[in-house]
Motif scaffolding. Sequence first.
Motif, PDB file in Angstrom:
ATOM      1  N   ASN A 258      21.651  40.086  49.405  1.00 38.64           N
ATOM      2  CA  ASN A 258      23.072  40.394  49.228  1.00 38.64           C
ATOM      3  C   ASN A 258      23.877  39.140  48.929  1.00 38.64           C
ATOM      4  O   ASN A 258      25.082  39.086  49.143  1.00 38.64           O
ATOM      5  N   THR A 259      23.183  38.101  48.440  1.00 36.64           N
ATOM      6  CA  THR A 259      23.849  36.840  48.145  1.00 36.64           C
ATOM      7  C   THR A 259      24.942  37.046  47.105  1.00 36.64           C
ATOM      8  O   THR A 259      24.718  37.639  46.047  1.00 36.64           O
ATOM      9  N   SER A 260      26.123  36.564  47.402  1.00 37.78           N
ATOM     10  CA  SER A 260      27.238  36.654  46.470  1.00 37.78           C
ATOM     11  C   SER A 260      27.346  35.336  45.714  1.00 37.78           C
ATOM     12  O   SER A 260      27.549  34.279  46.310  1.00 37.78           O
ATOM     13  N   LEU A 261      27.180  35.400  44.401  1.00 37.30           N
ATOM     14  CA  LEU A 261      27.226  34.206  43.572  1.00 37.30           C
ATOM     15  C   LEU A 261      28.395  34.279  42.598  1.00 37.30           C
ATOM     16  O   LEU A 261      28.746  35.359  42.117  1.00 37.30           O
ATOM     17  N   SER A 262      28.960  33.126  42.319  1.00 35.54           N
ATOM     18  CA  SER A 262      30.054  33.036  41.352  1.00 35.54           C
ATOM     19  C   SER A 262      29.803  31.847  40.436  1.00 35.54           C
ATOM     20  O   SER A 262      29.181  30.859  40.834  1.00 35.54           O
ATOM     21  N   VAL A 263      30.293  31.959  39.211  1.00 35.96           N
ATOM     22  CA  VAL A 263      30.113  30.919  38.200  1.00 35.96           C
ATOM     23  C   VAL A 263      31.479  30.507  37.664  1.00 35.96           C
ATOM     24  O   VAL A 263      32.383  31.339  37.518  1.00 35.96           O
ATOM     25  N   ARG A 264      31.615  29.216  37.379  1.00 35.59           N
ATOM     26  CA  ARG A 264      32.814  28.696  36.725  1.00 35.59           C
ATOM     27  C   ARG A 264      32.409  28.212  35.329  1.00 35.59           C
ATOM     28  O   ARG A 264      32.151  27.031  35.118  1.00 35.59           O
ATOM     29  N   PRO A 265      32.344  29.144  34.358  1.00 35.94           N
ATOM     30  CA  PRO A 265      31.714  28.838  33.065  1.00 35.94           C
ATOM     31  C   PRO A 265      32.488  27.879  32.178  1.00 35.94           C
ATOM     32  O   PRO A 265      31.915  27.296  31.257  1.00 35.94           O
ATOM     33  N   PHE A 266      33.803  27.714  32.428  1.00 38.90           N
ATOM     34  CA  PHE A 266      34.607  26.886  31.527  1.00 38.90           C
ATOM     35  C   PHE A 266      35.037  25.565  32.146  1.00 38.90           C
ATOM     36  O   PHE A 266      35.807  24.806  31.550  1.00 38.90           O
ATOM     37  N   ALA A 267      34.557  25.278  33.352  1.00 38.59           N
ATOM     38  CA  ALA A 267      35.020  24.087  34.071  1.00 38.59           C
ATOM     39  C   ALA A 267      34.747  22.803  33.302  1.00 38.59           C
ATOM     40  O   ALA A 267      35.573  21.887  33.292  1.00 38.59           O
ATOM     41  N   CYS A 276      44.758  23.654  34.863  1.00 40.87           N
ATOM     42  CA  CYS A 276      43.570  23.247  35.626  1.00 40.87           C
ATOM     43  C   CYS A 276      42.948  24.445  36.338  1.00 40.87           C
ATOM     44  O   CYS A 276      41.718  24.573  36.393  1.00 40.87           O
ATOM     45  N   ASP A 277      43.785  25.323  36.883  1.00 41.58           N
ATOM     46  CA  ASP A 277      43.274  26.489  37.606  1.00 41.58           C
ATOM     47  C   ASP A 277      42.478  27.407  36.684  1.00 41.58           C
ATOM     48  O   ASP A 277      41.429  27.936  37.071  1.00 41.58           O
ATOM     49  N   LEU A 278      42.974  27.600  35.464  1.00 45.70           N
ATOM     50  CA  LEU A 278      42.253  28.453  34.520  1.00 45.70           C
ATOM     51  C   LEU A 278      40.955  27.788  34.071  1.00 45.70           C
ATOM     52  O   LEU A 278      39.946  28.460  33.836  1.00 45.70           O
ATOM     53  N   GLN A 279      40.959  26.468  33.942  1.00 44.45           N
ATOM     54  CA  GLN A 279      39.744  25.757  33.566  1.00 44.45           C
ATOM     55  C   GLN A 279      38.658  25.947  34.614  1.00 44.45           C
ATOM     56  O   GLN A 279      37.478  26.075  34.284  1.00 44.45           O
ATOM     57  N   ASN A 280      39.056  26.003  35.870  1.00 44.94           N
ATOM     58  CA  ASN A 280      38.099  26.104  36.972  1.00 44.94           C
ATOM     59  C   ASN A 280      38.005  27.518  37.543  1.00 44.94           C
ATOM     60  O   ASN A 280      37.503  27.711  38.654  1.00 44.94           O
ATOM     61  N   LYS A 281      38.443  28.483  36.770  1.00 42.48           N
ATOM     62  CA  LYS A 281      38.433  29.867  37.236  1.00 42.48           C
ATOM     63  C   LYS A 281      37.018  30.328  37.555  1.00 42.48           C
ATOM     64  O   LYS A 281      36.067  30.037  36.839  1.00 42.48           O
ATOM     65  N   GLU A 282      36.893  31.093  38.641  1.00 37.97           N
ATOM     66  CA  GLU A 282      35.598  31.548  39.129  1.00 37.97           C
ATOM     67  C   GLU A 282      35.381  33.006  38.743  1.00 37.97           C
ATOM     68  O   GLU A 282      36.301  33.826  38.824  1.00 37.97           O
ATOM     69  N   PHE A 283      34.164  33.323  38.302  1.00 33.76           N
ATOM     70  CA  PHE A 283      33.802  34.686  37.926  1.00 33.76           C
ATOM     71  C   PHE A 283      32.643  35.140  38.802  1.00 33.76           C
ATOM     72  O   PHE A 283      31.580  34.511  38.816  1.00 33.76           O
ATOM     73  N   LYS A 284      32.842  36.241  39.505  1.00 33.83           N
ATOM     74  CA  LYS A 284      31.810  36.758  40.410  1.00 33.83           C
ATOM     75  C   LYS A 284      30.701  37.439  39.609  1.00 33.83           C
ATOM     76  O   LYS A 284      30.972  38.177  38.655  1.00 33.83           O
ATOM     77  N   LEU A 285      29.463  37.182  39.989  1.00 29.96           N
ATOM     78  CA  LEU A 285      28.320  37.836  39.363  1.00 29.96           C
ATOM     79  C   LEU A 285      28.010  39.142  40.092  1.00 29.96           C
ATOM     80  O   LEU A 285      27.772  39.137  41.301  1.00 29.96           O
ATOM     81  N   ASP A 286      28.054  40.239  39.357  1.00 32.37           N
ATOM     82  CA  ASP A 286      27.721  41.547  39.932  1.00 32.37           C
ATOM     83  C   ASP A 286      26.230  41.769  39.732  1.00 32.37           C
ATOM     84  O   ASP A 286      25.796  42.499  38.829  1.00 32.37           O
ATOM     85  N   LEU A 287      25.425  41.101  40.566  1.00 32.78           N
ATOM     86  CA  LEU A 287      23.985  41.155  40.395  1.00 32.78           C
ATOM     87  C   LEU A 287      23.440  42.536  40.724  1.00 32.78           C
ATOM     88  O   LEU A 287      24.000  43.276  41.538  1.00 32.78           O
TER      89      LEU A 287
END
Length: 417
Positions: A258-267, A276-287
């Motif tokens: 049940n590990t919850s992972l998130s990626v910041r693809p544009f950082a 800066c906030d949009l550059q480091n925006k986090e996107f949750k992975l719905d695994l």
Amino acid sequence: MDKSVVIICLTFLMSYVIRSKWFKKLILNFNQTSLHTSELNIETPGFLLTRHIPQRFQTGSVSNVETLQDTLLSLLNYRQYESNRNDRLMDRLRTLSTDRINTLNQIGYVSKIAQVQNSISKNSMVVETVAQHIIDKFDSQMDKFPEEITNMKQLLTLGQRAQGTQTHRVQEALSHLCRDYNSEFNEREVQPIIRYIKKVMNEKMDTSGKTLLVVPGSGAGYIAYNLAETFPEIDVTSIEFSGLMYVCQDYALSNDSNTSLSVRPFAQHYSGQRTCDLQNKEFKLDLLPANKPSNLTHLWGDFTEYEPGIKYDTIVVITAYFIDTAANMFDYINKIKSLKKSVNKTNGTVHWINAGPLKYGTQPIIQLNCNEISEYIKLKGWEQDCIEIDTSGGDYLTNREGLYQGQYTLYKFHTKL
């Protein structure tokens, strides 16, 4: 000279040598040679070590131990590689005057670099989780290959300071994981392709007999997964050439926690950012849950070396953002055509559904336009009954909140043989 002094000097020298990059490189090369001569290949799914070439692939030159260890080294060195790149921005700051540095500090530029470093650390947690997922699969095989697995794990430990050859592409693989398994990206960039594939399948073909769907260049694997879920009576085979993409796919399809992972693809993208906030925006992975459809097989290897192994009434090849990746597109077309020998002779049919741009990569032998591809496959006996140039825009790893919006016009078609 006093013996104790000599011993101290020798101890210091040995310590220095052992910690040196030269010594690590020496051991690294030795282990690579040792593993290479063992000629171990990888059987997927499952990352099973084998001294034989996997049955579905004729050469075993892609999914082998040498490629896998390079893939893992690339993943494990991601954190250091990206951190070094980010550190260089701080180094450039030091070339400026104190007044300018103070001004940049006041407007938040210096803290932005620090925030990006934090995002790199967050992304590294995902990357290292994926790497550990693969490494854990070795332990269950320790009794069969104790020397090789011990050497490989030692190599990965020693290689933490040595770059894998694909470290610069880890971020791309991470972004594809986000594209496939974040709900926002998935709905915008992946679902339109899936809807088109399903529409063509429902309108243009009979899949009531024994049917195989082949998805080459499957990336992080969501399209193949979705099609397997939608058509449980059909065999679905996903094939991916890139080790980095494949390990991300295997992790997503094998998720058993049940590990919850998130990626910041544009950082790490400093260009085209608004804040800066949009550059480091986090996107949750719905695994996905740990119940991969039983009709889905995901393979690591070269599509042009793939063989189904058994006969089918119908074979459907799905090429999504794929045909323009070939150094020689004829290799792909010929391979799809060759699958005709794997269908039953009476009413067996090979269908080909394509959806993607024509954005050719490095030094392709041929660069055909849409009309040339259509004319070529017609000359080769294909019956093309559906061609669509979709100008509505195909997003591809697009930052919708950035200043640059990259979109592709998609070349879509269905043809059969």
